[in-house]
Design an enzyme around this catalytic site. Structure first.
Site, PDB file in Angstrom:
ATOM      1  N   ASN A   1      42.120  44.964  34.182  1.00 57.16           N
ATOM      2  CA  ASN A   1      42.388  45.895  33.260  1.00 57.16           C
ATOM      3  C   ASN A   1      44.112  46.032  33.284  1.00 57.16           C
ATOM      4  OD1 ASN A   1      43.097  48.278  31.812  1.00 57.16           O
ATOM      5  ND2 ASN A   1      41.996  49.522  33.235  1.00 57.16           N
ATOM      6  N   TRP A   2      44.736  45.542  32.235  1.00 56.68           N
ATOM      7  CA  TRP A   2      46.187  45.434  32.645  1.00 56.68           C
ATOM      8  C   TRP A   2      46.992  46.882  32.526  1.00 56.68           C
ATOM      9  CZ3 TRP A   2      47.795  40.732  29.123  1.00 56.68           C
ATOM     10  CH2 TRP A   2      47.389  39.399  29.904  1.00 56.68           C
ATOM     11  N   LYS A   3      46.274  47.905  31.725  1.00 54.35           N
ATOM     12  CA  LYS A   3      46.873  49.217  31.627  1.00 54.35           C
ATOM     13  C   LYS A   3      47.935  48.940  30.862  1.00 54.35           C
ATOM     14  CE  LYS A   3      44.631  50.889  35.749  1.00 54.35           C
ATOM     15  NZ  LYS A   3      44.428  51.610  37.094  1.00 54.35           N
TER      16      LYS A   3
ATOM     17  N   HIS B   1      37.582  55.465  30.911  1.00 53.78           N
ATOM     18  CA  HIS B   1      38.618  55.102  32.322  1.00 53.78           C
ATOM     19  C   HIS B   1      38.962  56.547  32.860  1.00 53.78           C
ATOM     20  CE1 HIS B   1      41.430  53.971  34.918  1.00 53.78           C
ATOM     21  NE2 HIS B   1      41.086  52.720  35.089  1.00 53.78           N
TER      22      HIS B   1
ATOM     23  N   GLU C   1      41.562  57.418  33.629  1.00 50.83           N
ATOM     24  CA  GLU C   1      43.030  57.704  33.524  1.00 50.83           C
ATOM     25  C   GLU C   1      43.061  58.277  31.883  1.00 50.83           C
ATOM     26  OE1 GLU C   1      44.892  54.008  34.184  1.00 50.83           O
ATOM     27  OE2 GLU C   1      44.741  54.197  36.136  1.00 50.83           O
TER      28      GLU C   1
ATOM     29  N   GLU D   1      34.334  53.563  39.696  1.00 56.82           N
ATOM     30  CA  GLU D   1      35.931  53.440  40.182  1.00 56.82           C
ATOM     31  C   GLU D   1      36.075  54.856  40.899  1.00 56.82           C
ATOM     32  OE1 GLU D   1      38.345  50.327  37.788  1.00 56.82           O
ATOM     33  OE2 GLU D   1      38.427  52.305  36.885  1.00 56.82           O
TER      34      GLU D   1
ATOM     35  N   GLY E   1      44.623  52.251  42.305  1.00 56.61           N
ATOM     36  CA  GLY E   1      46.004  52.196  42.588  1.00 56.61           C
ATOM     37  C   GLY E   1      46.621  52.609  43.668  1.00 56.61           C
TER      38      GLY E   1
ATOM     39  N   SER F   1      41.486  49.209  43.700  1.00 57.11           N
ATOM     40  CA  SER F   1      42.107  48.346  44.602  1.00 57.11           C
ATOM     41  C   SER F   1      41.371  47.212  45.186  1.00 57.11           C
ATOM     42  CB  SER F   1      42.594  49.322  46.028  1.00 57.11           C
ATOM     43  OG  SER F   1      43.394  50.206  45.506  1.00 57.11           O
TER      44      SER F   1
ATOM     45  N   GLY G   1      42.604  46.436  38.522  1.00 55.72           N
ATOM     46  CA  GLY G   1      44.144  46.724  37.674  1.00 55.72           C
ATOM     47  C   GLY G   1      45.039  45.793  38.303  1.00 55.72           C
ATOM     48  N   GLY G   2      46.007  46.520  39.214  1.00 57.58           N
ATOM     49  CA  GLY G   2      47.022  45.657  39.886  1.00 57.58           C
ATOM     50  C   GLY G   2      47.183  44.137  40.109  1.00 57.58           C
TER      51      GLY G   2
HETATM   52  O1  G3H Z   1      40.675  49.599  35.803  1.00 59.92           O
HETATM   53  C1  G3H Z   1      41.043  49.366  37.020  1.00 59.92           C
HETATM   54  C2  G3H Z   1      41.145  50.415  37.937  1.00 59.92           C
HETATM   55  O2  G3H Z   1      41.613  51.475  37.762  1.00 59.92           O
HETATM   56  C3  G3H Z   1      41.434  49.997  39.444  1.00 59.92           C
HETATM   57  O3  G3H Z   1      42.809  49.824  39.406  1.00 59.92           O
HETATM   58  P1  G3H Z   1      43.533  49.108  40.625  1.00 59.92           P
HETATM   59  O4  G3H Z   1      42.803  47.838  40.701  1.00 59.92           O
HETATM   60  O5  G3H Z   1      45.295  49.014  40.354  1.00 59.92           O
HETATM   61  O6  G3H Z   1      43.539  50.056  41.745  1.00 59.92           O
END
Ligand code: G3H
Length: 253
Positions: free
Chosen positions: A9-11, A95, A97, A167, A173, A213, A234-235
């Site tokens: 998930n690149w956000k 999500h 967010e 999650e 994050g 994470s 994500g990251g």
């Molecule tokens: O969609 C992905 C999640 O929000 C996890 O993000 P993260 O891997 O950067 O903690």
């Protein structure tokens, strides 16, 4: 035996150029789709090009959100019809967010899940508790409520085809990963809830990802858990090398 599903998930990250560089670096390197599902959920402006460039490869493209209506006066929104026509196959819904920053409710998430199935998109439905809820011992009740509300009104077959991403918000994050036992405990509960809400077959079939994470250093441990069938990342999904290590880990579970 459930197939692992690893979704990046690149956000709101990357430029169009960077997205294309990522696709070129990964599309021939991801394992066969028969071994693991490899997905990148990218910002809307990149989707068309990414679908074109990944045509014929095992790398699949997802969106990070969508509206539940097919069309209309919803300035700034993107519909499931638009995504489907582009060749997008997955969509992340609910999500944390979206829920926290854009105030998406369980009811809206449920409408979006129905819209996804009505248009042939596979929903990746996110659920998870805040740190306050975990410390107040409300995790299981909260996640159970989110799962039931998201799946309300779906057929048993649709529930079986849903991907649920657990999650914990406190792990997103932050670098603070849930332990594999903590993550699996909640995923086991989610599977039990699906079994009661739908039936045993749906509970056995539904894929439950962990997100928060996840990185190459901890992915094996998480994926080895009995009720974790993949990761929403994500990251650590932003760099091609790291993403390839994650999908490779999915292949071995
Ligand atoms: O969609 C992905 C999640 O929000 C996890 O993000 P993260 O891997 O950067 O903690």
């Amino acid at each position: 035996m459930r197939k692992q599903v690893i979704a990046g998930n690149w956000k709101m990250n990357k430029t169009h150029t960077e997205a294309n560089e990522f696709v070129q670096a990964t599309k021939h390197e991801v394992p066969s789709a028969s071994e693991v599902e490899s997905i990148v959920c990218a910002p809307f402006p990149f989707l068309q090009k990414m679908v074109e460039e990944t045509n014929g490869s095992s790398l699949k493209v997802g969106a990070q959100n969508m509206h539940f209506e097919e069309s209309g006066a919803f300035t700034g929104e993107v519909s499931p019809v638009m995504l489907k026509e582009l060749g997008v196959t997955y969509v992340v819904l609910g999500h944390s967010e979206r829920r926290e920053i854009f105030e998406e409710t369980d009811e809206v998430v449920n409408k979006k899940v129905h819209a996804a199935f009505n248009h042939g998109l596979t929903p990746i439905v996110c659920v998870g508790e805040t740190l306050e809820q975990r410390e107040a011992d409300q995790t299981m009740d909260h996640v159970e409520s989110q799962v039931k509300k998201a799946l309300e009104g779906l057929t048993v077959e649709q529930i079986a085809d849903t991907i649920i991403a657990y999650e914990p918000i406190w792990a997103i994050g932050t670098g603070r990963t849930a332990t594999s036992e903590q993550a699996n405990e909640v995923c086991t509960h989610i599977r039990k809830v699906v079994g009661e809400f739908a039936n045993t077959e749906a509970a056995e079939a539904v894929r439950i990802q962990y997100g928060g994470s996840v990185k190459p250093a901890n992915v094996d441990e998480l994926l080895s858990q009995s009720d974790i069938d993949g990761a929403l990342v994500g990251g650590a999904s932003l760099e091609a090398d790291s993403f390839l290590k994650l999908v490779e880990a999915g292949k071995h579970e």
